[in-house]
Write a protein that holds these residues in place. Structure first.
Motif, PDB file in Angstrom:
ATOM      1  N   UNK A 289      26.769  30.012  26.958  1.00 35.49           N
ATOM      2  CA  UNK A 289      25.536  29.871  27.736  1.00 35.49           C
ATOM      3  C   UNK A 289      24.363  29.487  26.838  1.00 35.49           C
ATOM      4  N   UNK A 290      24.320  30.034  25.661  1.00 38.86           N
ATOM      5  CA  UNK A 290      23.266  29.684  24.711  1.00 38.86           C
ATOM      6  C   UNK A 290      23.340  28.220  24.302  1.00 38.86           C
ATOM      7  N   UNK A 291      24.539  27.721  24.063  1.00 37.53           N
ATOM      8  CA  UNK A 291      24.704  26.308  23.709  1.00 37.53           C
ATOM      9  C   UNK A 291      24.318  25.391  24.861  1.00 37.53           C
TER      10      UNK A 291
ATOM     11  N   UNK B 260      20.583  25.280  25.039  1.00 41.76           N
ATOM     12  CA  UNK B 260      20.034  24.460  23.957  1.00 41.76           C
ATOM     13  C   UNK B 260      20.186  22.973  24.270  1.00 41.76           C
ATOM     14  N   UNK B 261      21.322  22.570  24.818  1.00 37.85           N
ATOM     15  CA  UNK B 261      21.528  21.165  25.177  1.00 37.85           C
ATOM     16  C   UNK B 261      20.580  20.724  26.282  1.00 37.85           C
ATOM     17  N   UNK B 262      20.375  21.586  27.261  1.00 38.14           N
ATOM     18  CA  UNK B 262      19.436  21.268  28.344  1.00 38.14           C
ATOM     19  C   UNK B 262      18.024  21.133  27.781  1.00 38.14           C
ATOM     20  N   UNK B 263      17.647  22.005  26.877  1.00 38.60           N
ATOM     21  CA  UNK B 263      16.317  21.942  26.271  1.00 38.60           C
ATOM     22  C   UNK B 263      16.139  20.642  25.488  1.00 38.60           C
ATOM     23  N   UNK B 264      17.149  20.230  24.739  1.00 36.95           N
ATOM     24  CA  UNK B 264      17.066  18.981  23.980  1.00 36.95           C
ATOM     25  C   UNK B 264      16.928  17.793  24.931  1.00 36.95           C
ATOM     26  N   UNK B 265      17.680  17.805  26.026  1.00 37.59           N
ATOM     27  CA  UNK B 265      17.595  16.714  27.004  1.00 37.59           C
ATOM     28  C   UNK B 265      16.207  16.644  27.634  1.00 37.59           C
ATOM     29  N   UNK B 266      15.636  17.787  27.973  1.00 36.61           N
ATOM     30  CA  UNK B 266      14.299  17.826  28.573  1.00 36.61           C
ATOM     31  C   UNK B 266      13.253  17.328  27.573  1.00 36.61           C
TER      32      UNK B 266
END
Length: 72
Positions: free
Chosen positions: A20-22, A25-31
């Motif tokens: 879930x943490x990964x 993090x991926x969603x945050x990078x995409x945003x």
């Protein structure tokens, strides 16, 4: 000691939290990437509009000065 190792190997709750943490993090990078790109495009657009308005205010921008030229 063997029982403790077996129980540790079978416990998956930590792995789920890491997954879930990964994902977060991926969603945050995409945003962040999308907002950066959008911000750069908006900056370019506003700079272009500002340049056109400045040109129009200085009497540039072409045209014949407007009006119909006739006195009715």
């Amino acid at each position: 000691m063997t029982h403790l190792f077996k129980r540790f190997a079978q416990d998956e709750s930590g792995a789920t939290a890491i997954e879930y943490g990964l994902i977060a993090a991926l969603v945050a990078v995409a945003i962040i990437t999308a907002l950066t790109t959008l911000g750069n495009n908006l900056t370019a657009t506003f700079n272009e509009v500002s340049g056109e308005l400045t040109e129009a205010g200085d009497g540039g921008g072409g045209g014949d000065g407007g009006g119909d030229g006739g006195g009715d």
